[in-house]
Scaffold this motif. Structure first.
Motif, mmCIF file in Angstrom:
data_model
loop_
_atom_site.group_PDB
_atom_site.id
_atom_site.type_symbol
_atom_site.label_atom_id
_atom_site.label_comp_id
_atom_site.label_asym_id
_atom_site.label_seq_id
_atom_site.Cartn_x
_atom_site.Cartn_y
_atom_site.Cartn_z
ATOM 1 N N ALA A 1 0.834 -1.215 0.000
ATOM 2 C CA ALA A 1 0.000 0.000 0.000
ATOM 3 C C ALA A 1 0.866 1.261 0.000
ATOM 4 O O ALA A 1 0.537 2.245 -0.677
ATOM 5 C CB ALA A 1 -0.942 -0.002 1.195
ATOM 6 N N VAL A 2 1.973 1.246 0.734
ATOM 7 C CA VAL A 2 2.884 2.399 0.736
ATOM 8 C C VAL A 2 3.487 2.580 -0.647
ATOM 9 O O VAL A 2 3.533 3.690 -1.189
ATOM 10 C CB VAL A 2 3.988 2.237 1.808
ATOM 11 N N LEU A 3 3.923 1.489 -1.270
ATOM 12 C CA LEU A 3 4.539 1.561 -2.592
ATOM 13 C C LEU A 3 3.554 2.000 -3.676
ATOM 14 O O LEU A 3 3.956 2.638 -4.660
ATOM 15 C CB LEU A 3 5.145 0.213 -2.966
ATOM 16 N N ALA A 4 2.285 1.658 -3.511
ATOM 17 C CA ALA A 4 1.273 2.001 -4.507
ATOM 18 C C ALA A 4 0.777 3.436 -4.372
ATOM 19 O O ALA A 4 -0.084 3.869 -5.139
ATOM 20 C CB ALA A 4 0.095 1.035 -4.412
ATOM 21 N N ASP A 5 1.341 4.196 -3.456
ATOM 22 C CA ASP A 5 0.953 5.586 -3.238
ATOM 23 C C ASP A 5 2.067 6.515 -3.738
ATOM 24 O O ASP A 5 3.076 6.690 -3.052
ATOM 25 C CB ASP A 5 0.699 5.830 -1.754
ATOM 26 N N THR B 1 -3.095 1.319 -9.330
ATOM 27 C CA THR B 1 -4.098 0.262 -9.223
ATOM 28 C C THR B 1 -4.039 -0.771 -10.342
ATOM 29 O O THR B 1 -4.726 -1.788 -10.249
ATOM 30 C CB THR B 1 -5.515 0.864 -9.220
ATOM 31 N N GLU B 2 -3.231 -0.538 -11.405
ATOM 32 C CA GLU B 2 -3.255 -1.489 -12.513
ATOM 33 C C GLU B 2 -2.062 -1.316 -13.447
ATOM 34 O O GLU B 2 -1.466 -0.235 -13.520
ATOM 35 C CB GLU B 2 -4.538 -1.332 -13.320
ATOM 36 N N ILE C 1 5.389 -4.847 -7.546
ATOM 37 C CA ILE C 1 4.960 -3.632 -8.222
ATOM 38 C C ILE C 1 6.193 -3.041 -8.915
ATOM 39 O O ILE C 1 7.297 -3.091 -8.364
ATOM 40 C CB ILE C 1 4.309 -2.622 -7.243
ATOM 41 N N GLY C 2 6.005 -2.544 -10.114
ATOM 42 C CA GLY C 2 7.131 -1.968 -10.842
ATOM 43 C C GLY C 2 6.663 -1.018 -11.924
ATOM 44 O O GLY C 2 5.517 -1.077 -12.368
ATOM 45 N N TRP C 3 7.578 -0.136 -12.346
ATOM 46 C CA TRP C 3 7.242 0.832 -13.389
ATOM 47 C C TRP C 3 8.453 1.162 -14.235
ATOM 48 O O TRP C 3 9.585 1.127 -13.793
ATOM 49 C CB TRP C 3 6.642 2.113 -12.794
ATOM 50 N N ARG C 4 8.166 1.452 -15.492
ATOM 51 C CA ARG C 4 9.167 1.936 -16.432
ATOM 52 C C ARG C 4 9.163 3.457 -16.359
ATOM 53 O O ARG C 4 8.111 4.076 -16.194
ATOM 54 C CB ARG C 4 8.815 1.487 -17.848
ATOM 55 N N THR C 5 10.327 4.054 -16.491
ATOM 56 C CA THR C 5 10.438 5.507 -16.415
ATOM 57 C C THR C 5 10.687 6.086 -17.795
ATOM 58 O O THR C 5 11.545 5.608 -18.536
ATOM 59 C CB THR C 5 11.577 5.914 -15.459
ATOM 60 N N GLY C 6 9.930 7.131 -18.123
ATOM 61 C CA GLY C 6 10.082 7.802 -19.404
ATOM 62 C C GLY C 6 9.844 9.284 -19.263
ATOM 63 O O GLY C 6 9.784 9.824 -18.164
#
Length: 172
Positions: free
Chosen positions: A24-28, A58-59, A93-98
């Motif tokens: 929950a902390v990471l998703a904020d 959330t997705e 949880i992960g994300w690409r940076t652009g």
């Protein structure tokens, strides 16, 4: 402990909080500057200033922008656009940076991503591994950017900040 190779760097830390709470902390996105160590530039990478987009993650496919600062960036202060590519609560949880170089909505991604993997230890402990991966960065970018663009210890610092943010608050 840090694991560094030619394509990624990672660090792990056992955190005294449940996996759902850590997730929950990471998703904020509002918490990301504190995880990064913005209050103490010597920790984390110290580059995240604030969340521009404040909606919870959330997705997969969701985009969120972050206000950044880097003394070697041509603009100093700039924005990144992050695209969630892993969303598996409460495990990963992960994300690409652009970025949007022309300001026309045409996003370009440099080939690196951030990922947090959470492993259940027990009801009140979670092993968290933070990975920064640059395997997909094209040679044209590698010619002018050094990878990783920070000391590996900074991942451990970020995990320590996450541990502080996720720790249960006791009523006194």
């Amino acid at each position: 402990m840090h694991i560094v190779d030619q394509e990624h760097v990672s660090a792990s830390l056992r955190i005294s909080a449940s996996a759902p709470h850590v997730f929950a902390v990471l998703a904020d996105p509002m918490m990301h500057s504190a995880i990064d160590g913005r209050s103490s530039v010597a920790d984390g990478t110290g580059r995240i200033q604030q969340a521009v987009d404040q909606a919870r993650l959330t997705e997969v496919g969701q985009m969120f922008r972050m206000g950044m600062n880097h003394p070697n960036h041509p603009e100093g202060n700039y924005q990144t656009v992050n695209k969630v590519h892993v969303f598996d609560p409460p495990r990963a949880i992960g994300w690409r940076t652009g970025h949007d170089p022309k300001g026309d909505g045409q996003l370009e991604f440099g080939g690196w991503f951030w990922r947090y993997d959470l492993m259940f230890v027990d009801q009140s402990e979670t092993e968290v591994t933070l990975t920064y991966d640059w395997a997909a960065v094209p040679q044209s970018i590698r010619e002018y950017l050094r990878f990783p663009p920070f000391a590996p210890e900074r991942l451990t610092n970020s995990l320590q900040h996450l541990a502080e943010l996720a720790a249960p608050k006791l009523n006194t």
